[in-house]
Write an enzyme that holds these catalytic residues in place. Structure first.
Site, PDB file in Angstrom:
ATOM      1  N   ARG A  97       9.368  26.954  10.954  1.00  0.00           N
ATOM      2  CA  ARG A  97       9.612  27.206   9.517  1.00  0.00           C
ATOM      3  C   ARG A  97      10.549  28.405   9.332  1.00  0.00           C
ATOM      4  O   ARG A  97      10.378  29.216   8.424  1.00  0.00           O
ATOM      5  CB  ARG A  97       8.292  27.477   8.770  1.00  0.00           C
ATOM      6  CG  ARG A  97       7.325  26.325   8.750  1.00  0.00           C
ATOM      7  CD  ARG A  97       7.871  25.152   7.936  1.00  0.00           C
ATOM      8  NE  ARG A  97       6.851  24.155   7.695  1.00  0.00           N
ATOM      9  CZ  ARG A  97       6.505  23.203   8.556  1.00  0.00           C
ATOM     10  NH1 ARG A  97       7.124  23.111   9.712  1.00  0.00           N
ATOM     11  NH2 ARG A  97       5.567  22.329   8.239  1.00  0.00           N
TER      12      ARG A  97
ATOM     13  N   SER B 266       2.237  23.312   2.123  1.00  0.00           N
ATOM     14  CA  SER B 266       1.429  24.338   2.790  1.00  0.00           C
ATOM     15  C   SER B 266       1.779  25.698   2.205  1.00  0.00           C
ATOM     16  O   SER B 266       2.961  26.054   2.158  1.00  0.00           O
ATOM     17  CB  SER B 266       1.722  24.372   4.287  1.00  0.00           C
ATOM     18  OG  SER B 266       1.378  23.148   4.888  1.00  0.00           O
TER      19      SER B 266
ATOM     20  N   GLU C 283       4.165  30.733   3.103  1.00  0.00           N
ATOM     21  CA  GLU C 283       5.330  29.930   3.485  1.00  0.00           C
ATOM     22  C   GLU C 283       6.374  29.906   2.364  1.00  0.00           C
ATOM     23  O   GLU C 283       7.563  30.064   2.640  1.00  0.00           O
ATOM     24  CB  GLU C 283       4.867  28.508   3.849  1.00  0.00           C
ATOM     25  CG  GLU C 283       5.893  27.762   4.651  1.00  0.00           C
ATOM     26  CD  GLU C 283       5.561  26.284   4.807  1.00  0.00           C
ATOM     27  OE1 GLU C 283       5.702  25.538   3.834  1.00  0.00           O
ATOM     28  OE2 GLU C 283       5.184  25.890   5.925  1.00  0.00           O
TER      29      GLU C 283
HETATM   30  N1  EPU Z   1      -7.985  21.450   8.692  1.00  0.00           N
HETATM   31  C1  EPU Z   1      -9.253  21.698   8.231  1.00  0.00           C
HETATM   32  N2  EPU Z   1      -9.443  21.847   6.891  1.00  0.00           N
HETATM   33  C2  EPU Z   1      -8.444  21.741   5.988  1.00  0.00           C
HETATM   34  C3  EPU Z   1      -7.131  21.500   6.462  1.00  0.00           C
HETATM   35  C4  EPU Z   1      -6.938  21.352   7.820  1.00  0.00           C
HETATM   36  O1  EPU Z   1     -10.188  21.816   9.012  1.00  0.00           O
HETATM   37  O2  EPU Z   1      -8.697  21.874   4.807  1.00  0.00           O
HETATM   38  C5  EPU Z   1      -7.753  21.249  10.130  1.00  0.00           C
HETATM   39  C6  EPU Z   1      -7.484  19.759  10.415  1.00  0.00           C
HETATM   40  O3  EPU Z   1      -8.655  19.046  10.635  1.00  0.00           O
HETATM   41  C7  EPU Z   1      -6.639  19.833  11.669  1.00  0.00           C
HETATM   42  C8  EPU Z   1      -5.876  21.120  11.500  1.00  0.00           C
HETATM   43  O4  EPU Z   1      -6.575  21.913  10.544  1.00  0.00           O
HETATM   44  O5  EPU Z   1      -7.458  19.960  12.814  1.00  0.00           O
HETATM   45  C9  EPU Z   1      -4.435  20.901  11.088  1.00  0.00           C
HETATM   46  O6  EPU Z   1      -4.398  20.194   9.841  1.00  0.00           O
HETATM   47  P1  EPU Z   1      -3.217  19.151   9.472  1.00  0.00           P
HETATM   48  O7  EPU Z   1      -3.043  18.172  10.578  1.00  0.00           O
HETATM   49  O8  EPU Z   1      -3.490  18.625   8.110  1.00  0.00           O
HETATM   50  O9  EPU Z   1      -1.908  19.982   9.470  1.00  0.00           O
HETATM   51  P2  EPU Z   1      -1.610  21.495   9.036  1.00  0.00           P
HETATM   52  O10 EPU Z   1      -1.492  22.323  10.256  1.00  0.00           O
HETATM   53  O11 EPU Z   1      -2.589  21.917   8.016  1.00  0.00           O
HETATM   54  C10 EPU Z   1       0.983  21.236   9.178  1.00  0.00           C
HETATM   55  C11 EPU Z   1       2.170  21.602   8.358  1.00  0.00           C
HETATM   56  C12 EPU Z   1       2.378  20.558   7.256  1.00  0.00           C
HETATM   57  C13 EPU Z   1       2.563  19.203   7.905  1.00  0.00           C
HETATM   58  C14 EPU Z   1       1.347  18.878   8.772  1.00  0.00           C
HETATM   59  C15 EPU Z   1       1.519  17.604   9.549  1.00  0.00           C
HETATM   60  C16 EPU Z   1       2.410  24.023   8.394  1.00  0.00           C
HETATM   61  C17 EPU Z   1       2.202  25.293   7.658  1.00  0.00           C
HETATM   62  N3  EPU Z   1       1.998  22.925   7.765  1.00  0.00           N
HETATM   63  O12 EPU Z   1      -0.174  21.321   8.359  1.00  0.00           O
HETATM   64  O13 EPU Z   1       3.548  20.896   6.569  1.00  0.00           O
HETATM   65  O14 EPU Z   1       2.750  18.189   6.940  1.00  0.00           O
HETATM   66  O15 EPU Z   1       1.142  19.947   9.737  1.00  0.00           O
HETATM   67  O16 EPU Z   1       2.441  17.821  10.579  1.00  0.00           O
HETATM   68  O17 EPU Z   1       2.945  24.038   9.503  1.00  0.00           O
HETATM   69  C18 EPU Z   1       4.360  22.178   4.726  1.00  0.00           C
HETATM   70  O18 EPU Z   1       4.885  22.926   5.553  1.00  0.00           O
HETATM   71  O19 EPU Z   1       4.503  22.364   3.487  1.00  0.00           O
HETATM   72  C19 EPU Z   1       3.540  21.078   5.190  1.00  0.00           C
HETATM   73  C20 EPU Z   1       2.826  20.302   4.357  1.00  0.00           C
END
Ligand code: EPU
Length: 342
Positions: free
Chosen positions: A168, A242, A338
């Protein structure tokens, strides 16, 4: 057409930021051509003002009215270039809608960008924060981009190394990149396309549909389905995706946290550091679905802060600070926002 588009004063920005925050800009110009951009930058009265470059408004938090010039980059155009032996090259102007561009490449049989489907925002903003999702990021498919340097008036091409992409992050977020205005971006899409199913949830989604060898469009459709389930549609509920980056910690800090919190979600990085899931940390602190005033934490994804209707930027900031304080107290980890605070 006159090269300089009309300057507008006290211009409302609510429909131009996906958080849906009501705020105004003291000056506003919608830029639809390179000539218009040059003419606007050459206007001494405008050049003296603080300046905000606005694309799709999907990665900003307006904390108040903007006392300066909003340059709304609406340059349009997309084309398939020849490419080389291994890649097709496709170029789009900065103001093109990102998802529309991705769909357009897929409709021409060009795979590569499908994992990045449905990300809000414009093509020109995509490299700035090196947008990423579902196992891919812009840097993976990037060829080059064109900038207008507002400090010198020069146009130049920048390759991948010059953009200094990170998680990012890019040179455009650093002081030395601040004068650069991205006018178009060229992507290199592999001729020998293979689905990228590194992200477990995406692989599961396709396997669940019985898709052993999906097409690029089928991968895109699966990404769209996952995003629709988990993320709020900004046209319905204001948000900027995010709200925090996933924090990077040392292997030692991660090991210490794991002793205390065995369920901690972490991903080892190439350099040995560990990336933690900010959404998990926030969720564990009990914030999922909670609100402070009109600002809230999305009930299906704790990493997304939402405007439940009429929220001010200050309310969102208060909520973000309360979350940061709780995560810091419980895990000793600092969450970095972010979106750009304006
Ligand atoms: N999780 C929880 N509770 C929640 C949210 C997430 O326990 O409320 C856990 C999930 O179970 C999982 C882990 O956290 O084990 C990661 O969650 P997720 O796969 O939803 O992805 P993320 O890390 O929360 C990132 C990016 C997103 C992108 C997704 C999919 C960042 C800051 N965010 O989210 O990007 O869509 O991966 O690749 O890197 C964005 O940047 O605006 C964005 C939406």
């Amino acid at each position: 057409m006159h090269p300089q588009s009309p300057l507008q004063h006290n211009f409302p920005l609510q429909s131009l930021n996906t958080f849906g925050i009501a705020a105004s800009a003291s000056a506003y110009v919608r830029v639809q051509s390179l000539e218009q951009l040059r003419a606007t930058l050459a206007d001494p009265a405008l050049a003296a003002m603080p300046r905000l470059l606005l694309g799709g408004g999907s990665n900003i938090l307006l904390t108040g009215n903007y006392a300066g010039l909003v340059l709304h980059l609406a340059l349009a155009g997309r084309e398939v270039l020849g490419g080389d032996a291994s890649h097709h090259h496709v170029r789009a102007s900065a103001g093109e809608n990102w998802h529309g561009f991705v769909q357009w490449t897929l409709s021409r049989g060009l795979g590569g960008l499908e994992n990045l489907s449905l990300i809000p925002g414009t093509v020109g903003a995509a490299p700035i924060q090196n947008i990423g999702a579902y196992g891919a990021e812009v840097a993976d498919l990037f060829h080059s981009l064109t900038v207008l340097d507002s400090a010198t008036g020069q146009i130049r091409t920048m390759d991948k190394a010059a953009c200094r992409f990170g998680y990012r992050d890019s040179v455009f977020k650093q002081a030395e990149g601040r004068s650069l205005i991205i006018v178009d971006v060229t992507f290199a899409l592999p001729r020998a396309w293979q689905p990228n199913l590194r992200y477990a949830e995406l692989a599961q989604e396709l396997a669940g549909q019985g898709q052993a060898a999906p097409t690029a469009q089928q991968v895109a459709d699966a990404v769209i389905a996952i995003r629709r389930r988990k993320l709020p549609d900004p046209a319905v509920v204001g948000n900027a995706g995010s709200f925090f980056k996933n924090p990077l910690v040392s292997a030692e800090q991660c090991a210490a946290l794991l002793e205390q919190f065995p369920a901690l979600v972490h991903h080892r990085q190439a350099d040995g550091s560990e990336k933690l899931a900010a959404g998990w940390l926030i969720d564990q602190c009990g914030w999922k679905g909670r609100s402070m005033g009109a600002a809230g934490v999305y009930p299906k994804q704790a990493l997304v802060l939402v405007n439940n209707g009429g929220a001010t930027g200050a309310e969102v900031v208060r909520l973000a600070q309360a979350i940061q304080a709780d995560v810091q107290a419980r895990y000793g980890v600092r969450l970095e926002p972010e979106p750009v605070f304006v």
